[in-house]
Design an enzyme around this catalytic site. Structure first.
Site, mmCIF file in Angstrom:
data_model
loop_
_atom_site.group_PDB
_atom_site.id
_atom_site.type_symbol
_atom_site.label_atom_id
_atom_site.label_comp_id
_atom_site.label_asym_id
_atom_site.label_seq_id
_atom_site.Cartn_x
_atom_site.Cartn_y
_atom_site.Cartn_z
ATOM 1 C CG ASP A 57 -1.684 -1.175 1.429
ATOM 2 O OD1 ASP A 57 -2.249 -1.734 0.449
ATOM 3 O OD2 ASP A 57 -2.089 -1.562 2.666
HETATM 4 N N1 URA Z 1 -1.020 -6.025 3.930
HETATM 5 C C1 URA Z 1 -1.494 -4.825 3.987
HETATM 6 O O1 URA Z 1 -2.432 -4.406 4.570
HETATM 7 N N2 URA Z 1 -0.759 -3.816 3.174
HETATM 8 C C2 URA Z 1 0.289 -3.922 2.602
HETATM 9 O O2 URA Z 1 0.932 -3.094 2.083
HETATM 10 C C3 URA Z 1 0.861 -5.281 2.722
HETATM 11 C C4 URA Z 1 0.198 -6.068 3.171
#
Ligand code: URA
Length: 250
Positions: free
Chosen positions: A114
């Protein structure tokens, strides 16, 4: 002087892998080319799927055209900072992870983190390998450091370990540890799946806000010693171990 030694087995590539690395066809389609008798190695028609070649010496032709490797495979790890998007190009002109990767090779991220998740992000130009790593069948462990807005209770720890019901199904068992001296607010979690926003959704489902999320390891690859925003090549050991975990054979 050029060495005359015989190549080691590790330097040889399966012919279908070689053809996919040269952009001729996917591994599966390359097998069809072999079966159809369209592949010639050093003047001989080759139909045996298990044939291995030495890319630096053997002359490979498909349909009469010589095949040469366009690029060597490149495997990188980036220690992703916050506020960068995991994409090759962002249509809205926001900062992407590619802005941080200084290589002329056309690498792309394996999976995604993310925008505000930091840490280990792998990149490669090896499509077969990326495909294997992301395939749900090969459950590569991914370890995260989670900072929550409140201490995680023992009951919630158990639930996160055993599985949480999300809208796309129950999560597979995960391993958890409480980071010492954080009053239960900081958790180490290792998951084997790679669903979208999975870690955040697991904690949010139980009523916690994830204040910080950092991926500390992807299989054997960690960001130890790698500054935020910096990249390095994977070591031979890391690559060998990742290939083993992903059931990937050259
Ligand atoms: N899980 C998440 O919630 N975000 C990420 O970026 C990776 C794993």
């Amino acid at each position: 002087m050029k060495s005359k030694r015989a190549p080691k087995r590790a330097e040889l590539l399966r012919i279908n892998r070689f053809l996919s690395m040269c952009g001729v066809a996917s591994r599966r389609k390359a097998e069809d080319l072999l079966r159809e008798g369209r592949v010639i190695v050093n003047g001989r028609k080759v139909s045996e799927l298990a044939t291995r070649i030495d890319p630096s010496r053997d002359q490979v032709f498909v349909d009469g055209k010589q095949i040469t490797r366009v690029h060597d495979p490149v495997y990188l790890v980036l220690n992703k900072p916050k506020d960068t998007i995991t994409t090759v190009k962002d249509e809205r002109g926001r900062a992407t992870v590619m802005d941080l990767v200084r290589t002329r090779d056309r690498v792309y991220p394996i999976g995604r983190l993310d925008r505000n998740t930091t840490g280990v992000l792998l990149l490669t130009n090896d499509g077969d390998f990326a495909h294997h790593l992301m395939h749900p069948r090969f459950q590569i462990p991914k370890a995260y450091h989670v900072v929550c807005d409140a201490p995680v209770t023992t009951a919630d720890m158990r639930q996160l370990t055993e599985g949480v019901i999300l809208e796309d199904g129950t999560t597979a068992p995960a391993s958890l540890t409480v980071i010492p001296r954080t009053r239960g607010k900081e958790i180490g979690i290792t998951i084997h799946e790679g669903r979208n926003r999975q870690v955040r959704r697991m904690f949010e489902h139980l009523g916690y806000e994830v204040v910080k999320l950092d991926r500390v390891a992807y299989g054997p690859v960690t960001k130890t010693g790698l500054p935020r925003g910096a990249t390095r090549r994977l070591t031979h050991h890391e690559l060998r171990e990742l290939k083993r975990l992903a059931g990937f054979e050259d």
